[in-house]
Scaffold this motif. Structure first.
Motif, PDB file in Angstrom:
ATOM      1  N   VAL A   1      57.525  42.419  67.487  1.00 21.25           N
ATOM      2  CA  VAL A   1      56.851  41.601  68.029  1.00 21.25           C
ATOM      3  C   VAL A   1      55.633  42.329  68.811  1.00 21.25           C
ATOM      4  O   VAL A   1      54.440  42.091  69.083  1.00 21.25           O
ATOM      5  CB  VAL A   1      57.675  40.581  69.031  1.00 21.25           C
ATOM      6  N   TYR A   2      56.388  43.470  69.499  1.00 22.02           N
ATOM      7  CA  TYR A   2      55.354  44.343  70.237  1.00 22.02           C
ATOM      8  C   TYR A   2      54.327  44.862  69.536  1.00 22.02           C
ATOM      9  O   TYR A   2      52.938  44.777  69.846  1.00 22.02           O
ATOM     10  CB  TYR A   2      56.097  45.516  70.927  1.00 22.02           C
TER      11      TYR A   2
ATOM     12  N   ALA B   1      46.940  42.255  68.330  1.00 18.94           N
ATOM     13  CA  ALA B   1      46.245  40.946  68.986  1.00 18.94           C
ATOM     14  C   ALA B   1      45.609  41.111  70.092  1.00 18.94           C
ATOM     15  O   ALA B   1      44.316  40.700  70.445  1.00 18.94           O
ATOM     16  CB  ALA B   1      47.430  39.872  68.912  1.00 18.94           C
ATOM     17  N   ASN B   2      46.125  42.088  71.154  1.00 19.23           N
ATOM     18  CA  ASN B   2      45.602  42.264  72.369  1.00 19.23           C
ATOM     19  C   ASN B   2      44.308  43.416  72.062  1.00 19.23           C
ATOM     20  O   ASN B   2      43.143  42.898  72.662  1.00 19.23           O
ATOM     21  CB  ASN B   2      46.423  43.078  73.297  1.00 19.23           C
TER      22      ASN B   2
ATOM     23  N   GLY C   1      49.449  39.844  77.974  1.00 15.27           N
ATOM     24  CA  GLY C   1      49.173  38.881  76.765  1.00 15.27           C
ATOM     25  C   GLY C   1      47.614  38.793  76.792  1.00 15.27           C
ATOM     26  O   GLY C   1      46.642  39.217  77.420  1.00 15.27           O
TER      27      GLY C   1
ATOM     28  N   LYS D   1      52.761  43.528  66.816  1.00 18.50           N
ATOM     29  CA  LYS D   1      51.662  42.814  66.548  1.00 18.50           C
ATOM     30  C   LYS D   1      51.166  42.345  67.761  1.00 18.50           C
ATOM     31  O   LYS D   1      49.757  42.060  67.730  1.00 18.50           O
ATOM     32  CB  LYS D   1      52.548  41.348  65.933  1.00 18.50           C
ATOM     33  N   ASN D   2      51.584  42.164  68.806  1.00 17.63           N
ATOM     34  CA  ASN D   2      50.767  42.001  70.072  1.00 17.63           C
ATOM     35  C   ASN D   2      49.930  43.046  70.562  1.00 17.63           C
ATOM     36  O   ASN D   2      48.730  42.671  71.066  1.00 17.63           O
ATOM     37  CB  ASN D   2      52.005  41.652  71.432  1.00 17.63           C
TER      38      ASN D   2
ATOM     39  N   HIS E   1      45.375  49.465  67.542  1.00 19.07           N
ATOM     40  CA  HIS E   1      45.582  49.202  69.007  1.00 19.07           C
ATOM     41  C   HIS E   1      44.317  49.896  69.673  1.00 19.07           C
ATOM     42  O   HIS E   1      44.215  49.828  70.770  1.00 19.07           O
ATOM     43  CB  HIS E   1      46.776  49.963  69.355  1.00 19.07           C
TER      44      HIS E   1
ATOM     45  N   THR F   1      50.445  46.365  76.709  1.00 16.01           N
ATOM     46  CA  THR F   1      51.278  45.430  75.975  1.00 16.01           C
ATOM     47  C   THR F   1      52.617  45.652  76.401  1.00 16.01           C
ATOM     48  O   THR F   1      53.550  44.792  76.453  1.00 16.01           O
ATOM     49  CB  THR F   1      50.827  45.454  74.491  1.00 16.01           C
TER      50      THR F   1
END
Ligand code: PLP
Length: 416
Positions: free
Chosen positions: A281-282, A288-289, A370, A284-285, A312, A365
């Motif tokens: 999850v990290y 996304a960030n 978020g 992917k976030n 990233h 993150t």
């Protein structure tokens, strides 16, 4: 009072101030991250008193029963995290890990093909002041001027012409995916070894958010302290017994003496964290960030190299806002946001005073930021540029940044 505080107050105070700096500021340096409390604790143990030259079961000193347990656990976890057959967890950092691979597979003077440094490569990929550039003949591919992306046709062309013994794929400032299979097919055509340096993206690979070179490339090196969120250090992976043996010998006795066991314990702890579902999850976030930050900045008129990101990091051409990279880095620092100046491809300015800044979302993150907080960051960066001549506005912005940061610990608790 802590023991350090009473024994050596000045060093204690500097350490405390660094902690406050980290708490009150936003970390957008793409190579940085925050470790978990468990990783931090693992680094300050009595293992630092121990000499352990050699490898588990084959040491040159006595008293290794517990060292062997922790190094074996670090190796096993690294192998399962990345799906590799062999892992060496002893490299002290990314640059020595890369040198060890060159030392294992090449003769001095051999040709290596890698990404040009001013197009996103790393010092240890053949910079003339680095041992890599002094000992080996590096030749370089670049990114395309219009797309900002690596052009695999150019890589193939240079490989055919230069006949490198090693082809290196990896970067410190490139925001797009790499076509591992295409690199491998070019290397096979010219009879070269393949080495992936995933120092920046290892956490995203481990978190299964981007494609892995493991199983395709001969060797994969990585730092453990960037997106992978472990202690400062490095790791070398391979799937061939013959290559793994050469790498083990290159690390010890070739280049290093005793390994740093507390760092190895901390690497094992970090690999354990990265094996948990929450790390996916990290990862992917983080992406996304970064994608959100990139698109928000472009909305505000910032030029992002290659027009976006798949990982990233983001390289921003600050001349789009009338600033040089160094000026932008200083300005963002003033409002409590850390970034790092960076060359942009085909940079018209000098390497010491380049046009860009590099931003990354791995650290924020980890803190639990978020999309909403990312929008705030884009806003602050933009307002800082507009307020660059107003000391009072910059002070007010810094307070806004600090106020938000105070609501977040450095490391958001693990949720699984
Ligand atoms: C950060 C980095 C390294 C080296 O890291 P150190 O641990 O600072 O020596 C190597 N390769 C790449 C691509 C990097 O980004």
């Amino acid at each position: 009072m802590s023991i350090l505080q009473s024994q050596d107050p000045q060093l204690h105070l500097a350490t405390l101030h660094e902690e406050l700096r980290q708490l009150h500021g936003m970390e957008l340096i793409a190579s940085e991250n925050y470790v978990s409390p468990a990783v931090l604790e693992a680094m300050s143990s009595v293992f630092t008193n121990k000499y352990s030259e050699g490898y588990p079961g084959k040491r040159y000193y006595g008293g290794q029963e517990y060292v062997d347990i922790v190094e074996t656990m670090a190796i096993e976890r690294a192998k399962s995290l990345f799906g590799a057959k062999y892992a060496n967890v002893q490299p002290l950092s990314g640059s020595p890990a890369n040198l060890a691979v060159y030392f294992a597979l090449l003769q001095p003077g051999d040709t290596v093909l890698g990404l040009a440094l001013d197009h996103g490569g790393h010092l240890s990929h053949g910079h003339p002041v680095n041992a890599s550039g002094i000992l080996y003949k590096f030749t370089q591919y670049t990114v395309d001027k219009t797309t900002g992306r690596i052009d695999m046709n150019q890589v193939r062309e240079i490989a055919r012409r230069e006949k490198p013994k090693l082809i290196l794929a990896g970067f410190s400032a490139y925001s797009r995916g790499l076509d591992w299979k295409e690199f491998k097919s070019i290397a096979d055509e010219v009879g070269a070894y393949t080495m992936a340096d995933i120092a920046h993206i290892a956490g995203l690979v481990a978190g299964k958010a981007i494609d892995s070179p493991v199983g395709i490339f001969d060797v994969v090196t990585t730092t453990t302290h960037k997106t992978l969120r472990g202690p400062r250090g490095a790791l070398i992976l391979s799937n061939s017994e013959e290559i793994a043996k050469k790498i083990d010998r290159a690390i010890f006795p070739g280049m290093q003496g005793g390994p740093h066991i507390p760092q190895i314990v901390a690497k094992a702890v970090a690999f354990g964290e990265a094996l948990r579902p929450s790390f996916q999850v990290y990862a992917k976030n983080v992406i996304a960030n970064a994608q959100r930050l990139s698109s928000k900045l472009q909305d505000k008129g910032f030029t992002v190299i290659s027009g976006g990101t798949d990982n990233h990091l983001i390289v921003v051409d600050m001349t789009s806002k009338g600033l040089a990279g160094k000026e932008a880095e200083k300005l963002f620092d003033e409002v409590g946001i850390s970034s790092s100046r960076s060359t942009i491809p085909y940079d018209p300015r000098k390497p010491m005073d380049p046009s860009g800044v590099r931003l990354g979302t791995a650290a924020v993150t980890t803190r639990g930021f978020g999309l909403e907080q990312i929008d705030f960051i884009a806003d602050v960066l933009d307002r800082a540029v507009q307020a660059k001549d107003s000391e009072s506005k910059l002070v007010a912005l810094r307070k806004e940044v600090s106020d938000l940061c105070c609501q977040y610990p450095l490391f958001a608790p693990l949720k699984d």
